[in-house]
Design a protein around this motif. Structure first.
Motif, mmCIF file in Angstrom:
data_model
loop_
_atom_site.group_PDB
_atom_site.id
_atom_site.type_symbol
_atom_site.label_atom_id
_atom_site.label_comp_id
_atom_site.label_asym_id
_atom_site.label_seq_id
_atom_site.Cartn_x
_atom_site.Cartn_y
_atom_site.Cartn_z
ATOM 1 N N LEU A 8 63.381 65.996 13.661
ATOM 2 C CA LEU A 8 64.801 65.927 13.971
ATOM 3 C C LEU A 8 65.398 67.312 14.072
ATOM 4 O O LEU A 8 65.051 68.185 13.318
ATOM 5 C CB LEU A 8 65.550 65.155 12.872
ATOM 6 N N ALA A 10 69.301 68.909 14.120
ATOM 7 C CA ALA A 10 70.716 68.603 14.043
ATOM 8 C C ALA A 10 71.509 69.751 14.606
ATOM 9 O O ALA A 10 71.320 70.863 14.216
ATOM 10 C CB ALA A 10 71.116 68.375 12.602
ATOM 11 N N ASN A 33 76.878 60.639 18.702
ATOM 12 C CA ASN A 33 75.808 61.339 17.991
ATOM 13 C C ASN A 33 76.347 62.127 16.804
ATOM 14 O O ASN A 33 75.795 63.141 16.404
ATOM 15 C CB ASN A 33 75.029 62.249 18.938
ATOM 16 N N CYS A 36 72.975 61.021 12.432
ATOM 17 C CA CYS A 36 71.572 61.051 12.844
ATOM 18 C C CYS A 36 71.173 59.791 13.595
ATOM 19 O O CYS A 36 70.436 59.843 14.579
ATOM 20 C CB CYS A 36 70.688 61.232 11.610
ATOM 21 N N ALA A 39 71.516 59.915 17.410
ATOM 22 C CA ALA A 39 70.972 61.078 18.118
ATOM 23 C C ALA A 39 70.694 60.752 19.581
ATOM 24 O O ALA A 39 70.106 59.724 19.902
ATOM 25 C CB ALA A 39 69.696 61.550 17.433
ATOM 26 N N TRP A 79 73.855 65.236 16.715
ATOM 27 C CA TRP A 79 72.401 65.112 16.725
ATOM 28 C C TRP A 79 71.838 64.866 18.120
ATOM 29 O O TRP A 79 72.453 64.190 18.935
ATOM 30 C CB TRP A 79 71.975 63.948 15.826
ATOM 31 N N TYR A 80 70.641 65.425 18.362
ATOM 32 C CA TYR A 80 69.867 65.179 19.578
ATOM 33 C C TYR A 80 68.410 64.963 19.195
ATOM 34 O O TYR A 80 67.983 65.356 18.110
ATOM 35 C CB TYR A 80 69.972 66.364 20.543
ATOM 36 N N ARG A 81 67.650 64.359 20.099
ATOM 37 C CA ARG A 81 66.215 64.207 19.874
ATOM 38 C C ARG A 81 65.466 64.426 21.184
ATOM 39 O O ARG A 81 66.014 64.226 22.268
ATOM 40 C CB ARG A 81 65.888 62.831 19.296
ATOM 41 N N CYS A 112 65.898 59.749 9.636
ATOM 42 C CA CYS A 112 67.284 59.853 9.195
ATOM 43 C C CYS A 112 67.445 59.612 7.698
ATOM 44 O O CYS A 112 68.486 59.939 7.129
ATOM 45 C CB CYS A 112 68.150 58.869 9.980
ATOM 46 N N TYR A 143 64.074 65.809 16.460
ATOM 47 C CA TYR A 143 65.533 65.657 16.523
ATOM 48 C C TYR A 143 66.195 67.024 16.209
ATOM 49 O O TYR A 143 65.550 67.831 15.583
ATOM 50 C CB TYR A 143 65.997 64.648 15.487
ATOM 51 N N GLU A 145 69.879 69.654 14.743
ATOM 52 C CA GLU A 145 71.196 69.763 14.055
ATOM 53 C C GLU A 145 71.833 71.126 14.342
ATOM 54 O O GLU A 145 71.201 72.136 14.099
ATOM 55 C CB GLU A 145 71.029 69.597 12.531
#
Length: 632
Positions: A8, A10, A33, A36, A39, A79-81, A112, A143, A145
């Motif tokens: 992950l 963030a 998003n 988590c 995401a 959040w992205y993944r 998460c 993912y 942050e």
């Protein structure tokens, strides 16, 4: 059940470029998003996304950023993944609008309900934030942050790119291949891709040989390794004889030396960081007393003919990664295959190519490689494109300097794009910018008998006529053209760059200064410096609160400047991460503050930003700011 490992990242500042439907804010303003569990999946191909955390919240479940020994929470985390396609990833977050930095980035492993921090970094230069990790597993999901500071206009839009790539360990990844270098000669280093072999992460090795009995001193700094550190071993010994003192991207150490003994310097980070930097070693005394840098301008022009050693040639079609890190880090964004060299010899490798408009006979050019079909992406030799071809969709090339520089000029080639303008953006150490706008037809087209190239003067704000149009410029208030940390070339379409020229002055990086700054001028000029912030000395300041009845007087020092964030008490001119503050009671008069400055070369050249505040009737009032550089 899917047993694949999950990673992950963030990112507390963004949403995907173009604001895709799944990235739009939910009812109430928070983006989907914000946590988590929401995401957003993004590709790992360098495609830029607009990451917007304007309305993101800070959740108790968000993991802390473990960039330092003491983990801290971020603000406005989103959040992205992504799924790794190669063994390494490079993540770049660039501020947009009024933001002054790229925010804090973390790369995490797990789910998460629990994470392990793989990488964490923050913007040491007040500009973009760059995170590199070379320990990924292709096919695994990751993912992201990114977090903002709590002070100043720090939540908003940033440009985020995530690019998967392969990174081989550097040649000096182990002690047996330590690179020798001379005293008082700055040595660039890159730890990206290096393995972890001791108490430090991602280390590389260098060696110097003593010529006399006495003392040695090593100083190192990095633009993106905040927890930079090194150890020193002597001869065949494996136990360190010296450990560096570390402070915000700088490290130094002294040790007793002997004639004929080799001293091995292993440099890396106390936390999982990778990046670039430079080190220098003196013999017979401290660096400032022994090394003579001449005190004059050193000017450099890079024509993309050789690597940073000045010897190893760059061949036609070669991908540019860390090849020029001794001068600057090159990063790219946009829908292209990255920065690549292109031979402009009319009788050379590209004679029969479709890019005849680039055959200007000036040696190698730097282009953004086309990625629109399999043919242009073919590499018979890894790292070298068979058919270098400039991408018709353009993109951005960023040059991030090792030390602040004074840009002189840049050659642009075939930047004619059917009515669209190109831009060259300079950013100084305080995040202020100068922008050159280069319209269509400025260079003309070589294939139509026109010049096809032109040199843009980066020292002036005057209009610059080209072949068929005029380049113009503008800049932020107080932009410092002698302390530029980044040049970004934004190509609207196909084209190339060549002959980037700049100068540096060694004296500029050792002088202690405290320069006043006052935004739009609404704050009173009542905060002054009575001494210079010299290493080992005492910095004395005064705060004139005579316009108030008895109350409090406060001086606060932060890591980043602000252009002028309006508040009910005047303009806030500092922001980012707080460093320290001083306060006392005043009786409606001027008061004085004393701050001891440590005698540590690790602080040489460090910058900070101070501002004063007076309270008491008729109410709180912010003052002007002082931009501080620690030195001699």
């Amino acid at each position: 059940m899917d047993h694949k490992r999950t990673f992950l990242i963030a990112l507390s500042c963004g949403t995907a470029l173009g604001h895709a439907p799944d990235a739009r804010p939910q009812a109430g303003g928070a983006p989907v998003n914000d946590a988590c569990s929401g995401a957003i999946e993004i590709p790992c191909d360098g495609t830029p996304f607009i990451a917007d955390n304007t309305f993101a919240t800070t959740l108790p479940s968000d993991p802390r950023f473990e960039c330092d020994v003491l983990p801290v929470f971020g603000a406005g985390t989103i959040w992205y993944r992504f799924t790794a396609t190669q063994s390494a990833v490079r993540i770049l977050s660039t501020p947009m609008g009024d933001l002054t930095d790229g925010g804090d980035l973390a790369l995490l492993q797990g789910g998460c309900d629990g994470f392990t921090s793989l990488r964490c970094t923050r913007p040491l230069t007040g500009l973009s934030t760059r995170l590199v990790s070379s320990e990924l597993e292709p096919g695994q999901e990751y993912y992201i942050e990114l977090a903002s500071s709590l002070l100043g206009p720090t939540q908003g839009e940033r440009l985020l790119t995530v690019e998967c790539l392969n990174i081989d360990p550097p040649s000096n990844d182990d002690r047996t291949n330590a690179i020798p270098f001379d005293f008082c000669e700055p040595q660039a280093f890159a730890t990206t891709g290096a393995t972890s072999k001791s108490s430090l992460y991602n280390t590389v090795w260098y060696v110097v040989v003593g010529t006399q009995f006495g003392s040695m001193q090593c100083q190192a700094f990095s633009v993106d390794i905040e927890n930079l550190s090194f150890t020193v071993t002597a001869g065949v010994g494996t136990s360190p004889i010296a450990f560096s003192t570390t402070f915000f991207g700088r490290a130094y150490a002294d040790w007793t030396s002997y004639e004929g003994v080799p001293y091995f310097i292993e440099i890396g980070s106390t936390m999982p960081d990778e990046g670039i930097g430079a080190l220098i070693v003196s013999e017979g005394g401290g660096i400032s007393g022994v090394c003579d840098f001449g005190g004059s301008n050193t000017c450099t022009t890079i024509g993309f003919e050789t690597q940073d050693d000045g010897v190893t040639p760059l061949v036609n079609g070669q991908e540019i990664g860390s090849d020029l890190n001794g001068f600057f880090a090159i990063t790219t964004s946009g829908a292209n295959a990255g920065a690549v060299t292109y031979s402009s010899d009319p009788g050379g490798d590209n004679t029969s190519s479709s890019d005849g408009d680039l055959l200007v006979d000036t040696g190698n050019l730097l282009i953004l490689q086309n990625n629109n079909n399999a043919t242009v992406l073919q590499q018979s030799v890894p790292g070298i494109f068979d058919t270098p071809n400039d991408d018709p969709e353009g993109g951005a090339i960023r040059f991030e300097f090792m030390v602040p520089a004074a840009p002189m000029s840049l050659q642009l080639v075939d930047v004619d794009n059917d009515g669209s303008s190109n831009q060259v953006v300079l950013t100084d150490v305080a995040g202020r910018q100068r922008t050159y706008t280069v319209p269509d037809e400025w260079t003309g087209d070589r294939s139509e008998g026109e010049p096809g190239m032109g040199t843009l003067d980066l020292t002036t704000l005057n209009s610059q006529p080209g072949f068929g149009s005029i380049a113009t410029s503008s800049q932020d208030t107080a932009f410092d053209d002698q302390a530029v940390t980044c040049i970004e070339v934004r190509l609207a379409g196909s084209g190339a760059v060549d002959d980037l020229s700049w100068c540096t002055d060694s004296r500029a990086f050792s002088a202690a200064t405290a320069l006043p700054r006052n935004g739009s001028g609404v704050n009173p000029m009542s905060f002054g410096s009575w001494s210079r912030p010299t290493l080992g000395g005492t910095w004395v300041t005064s705060l004139d609160c005579s316009a108030h009845s008895a109350g409090g007087a406060v001086v606060f020092i932060f890591r980043s400047p602000l252009d002028g964030f309006p508040t009910p008490f005047g303009e806030l001119l500092v922001g980012g991460q707080p460093i320290f503050s001083m306060g006392q009671v005043h009786q409606g008069e001027s008061v004085y503050f004393e701050a001891p400055v440590p005698s540590s070369l690790a602080l040489l050249g460090r910058v900070a930003y101070a501002q004063g505040l007076c309270t008491g009737s008729p109410g709180p009032q912010l003052t002007n700011a002082l931009d501080i550089t620690l030195g001699f």
